[in-house]
Write a protein that holds these residues in place. Structure first.
Motif, PDB file in Angstrom:
ATOM      1  N   GLU A  42       0.807  -1.217   0.000  1.00 17.75           N
ATOM      2  CA  GLU A  42       0.000   0.000   0.000  1.00 17.75           C
ATOM      3  C   GLU A  42       0.842   1.269   0.000  1.00 17.75           C
ATOM      4  O   GLU A  42       0.441   2.275  -0.564  1.00 17.75           O
ATOM      5  N   PHE A  43       2.014   1.237   0.637  1.00 14.53           N
ATOM      6  CA  PHE A  43       2.822   2.460   0.717  1.00 14.53           C
ATOM      7  C   PHE A  43       3.275   2.935  -0.660  1.00 14.53           C
ATOM      8  O   PHE A  43       3.670   4.079  -0.831  1.00 14.53           O
ATOM      9  N   THR A 108       4.180  -9.938  10.625  1.00 19.71           N
ATOM     10  CA  THR A 108       2.843 -10.233  11.152  1.00 19.71           C
ATOM     11  C   THR A 108       2.413  -9.140  12.125  1.00 19.71           C
ATOM     12  O   THR A 108       1.274  -8.676  12.084  1.00 19.71           O
ATOM     13  N   TYR A 109       3.335  -8.706  12.978  1.00 21.82           N
ATOM     14  CA  TYR A 109       3.029  -7.621  13.906  1.00 21.82           C
ATOM     15  C   TYR A 109       2.706  -6.327  13.152  1.00 21.82           C
ATOM     16  O   TYR A 109       1.712  -5.670  13.438  1.00 21.82           O
ATOM     17  N   SER A 114       0.074  -3.412  14.509  1.00 19.43           N
ATOM     18  CA  SER A 114       0.315  -1.967  14.423  1.00 19.43           C
ATOM     19  C   SER A 114      -0.314  -1.337  13.189  1.00 19.43           C
ATOM     20  O   SER A 114      -0.408  -0.116  13.110  1.00 19.43           O
ATOM     21  N   LYS A 115      -0.715  -2.170  12.251  1.00 23.92           N
ATOM     22  CA  LYS A 115      -1.346  -1.687  11.001  1.00 23.92           C
ATOM     23  C   LYS A 115      -0.460  -0.653  10.299  1.00 23.92           C
ATOM     24  O   LYS A 115      -0.929   0.336   9.775  1.00 23.92           O
ATOM     25  N   MET A 129       0.680 -11.447   6.134  1.00 22.24           N
ATOM     26  CA  MET A 129       1.858 -10.790   5.541  1.00 22.24           C
ATOM     27  C   MET A 129       2.018 -11.220   4.086  1.00 22.24           C
ATOM     28  O   MET A 129       1.417 -12.193   3.645  1.00 22.24           O
ATOM     29  N   SER A 130       2.835 -10.526   3.362  1.00 20.94           N
ATOM     30  CA  SER A 130       3.050 -10.813   1.949  1.00 20.94           C
ATOM     31  C   SER A 130       3.880 -12.076   1.744  1.00 20.94           C
ATOM     32  O   SER A 130       4.886 -12.291   2.427  1.00 20.94           O
ATOM     33  N   ALA A 131       3.478 -12.872   0.779  1.00 19.54           N
ATOM     34  CA  ALA A 131       4.259 -14.056   0.402  1.00 19.54           C
ATOM     35  C   ALA A 131       5.598 -13.639  -0.197  1.00 19.54           C
ATOM     36  O   ALA A 131       6.562 -14.405  -0.170  1.00 19.54           O
ATOM     37  N   LEU A 132       5.669 -12.426  -0.712  1.00 17.17           N
ATOM     38  CA  LEU A 132       6.923 -11.935  -1.286  1.00 17.17           C
ATOM     39  C   LEU A 132       8.019 -11.820  -0.228  1.00 17.17           C
ATOM     40  O   LEU A 132       9.191 -12.048  -0.514  1.00 17.17           O
ATOM     41  N   ALA A 133       7.638 -11.469   1.003  1.00 12.84           N
ATOM     42  CA  ALA A 133       8.619 -11.391   2.087  1.00 12.84           C
ATOM     43  C   ALA A 133       9.129 -12.785   2.445  1.00 12.84           C
ATOM     44  O   ALA A 133      10.305 -12.957   2.770  1.00 12.84           O
TER      45      ALA A 133
END
Length: 161
Positions: A42-43, A108-109, A114-115, A129-133
């Motif tokens: 999103e960023f 995950t956090y 913390s969004k 979380m993203s599978a890319l990570a």
């Protein structure tokens, strides 16, 4: 020319240190990976290029710190900072696993608690979380180890006299 060689000789131990090599290659490779995967976060919709660069640099720096921490854990177990000169598949697996577990916890956090950012696509079920990570932490640590090892072996004394 003699002065230049003298300066290089003084700095060679710093450049040959495992931590220096791991951090530099980790930062550079993770920065490139972060740029490639950024459209999936999103960023990426940030209005300013400067904001995007700051976010990408922050992520790559964090990944490099995780690589250092993983290396220190393996170094403590092996009782040598230079284990990466002769890495076995077990040490490489341990090194990678430590980084992956830290990343799973942090991502995950940041996504769920913390969004800090969201992952609109390619999210890992349950974790969010993203599978890319996950792919990043399965592929890059072995490449970083290889590059750091090759670079350190270049400082084995050849051409430094």
């Amino acid at each position: 020319m003699a002065e230049r060689r003298l300066v290089f000789k003084k700095n060679a131990p710093i450049l040959a240190a495992p931590e220096t090599n791991l951090f530099l290659f980790a930062f550079l490779l993770n920065f490139v990976y972060e740029v490639w995967q950024s459209p999936f976060y999103e960023f990426y919709a940030s209005p300013s290029l400067g904001d995007k660069i700051i976010d990408l640099t922050h992520c790559a720096f964090g990944d490099a710190v995780i690589i250092l921490f993983s290396s220190w854990v393996v170094s403590a177990l092996m009782r040598s900072r230079y284990w990466l000169l002769t890495p076995t598949w077990k040490l490489t697996f341990l090194f990678t696993s430590i980084g992956l577990l830290i990343t799973l916890a942090i991502e995950t956090y940041r996504v769920n608690v913390s969004k800090a950012y969201g992952v609109p696509v390619l999210a890992v079920p349950i974790l969010g979380m993203s599978a890319l990570a996950v792919i990043q932490w399965i592929v890059l640590p072995a490449i970083i180890l290889y590059l750091a090892r090759r670079h350190m072996l270049g400082y084995s004394g050849q051409g430094l006299q």
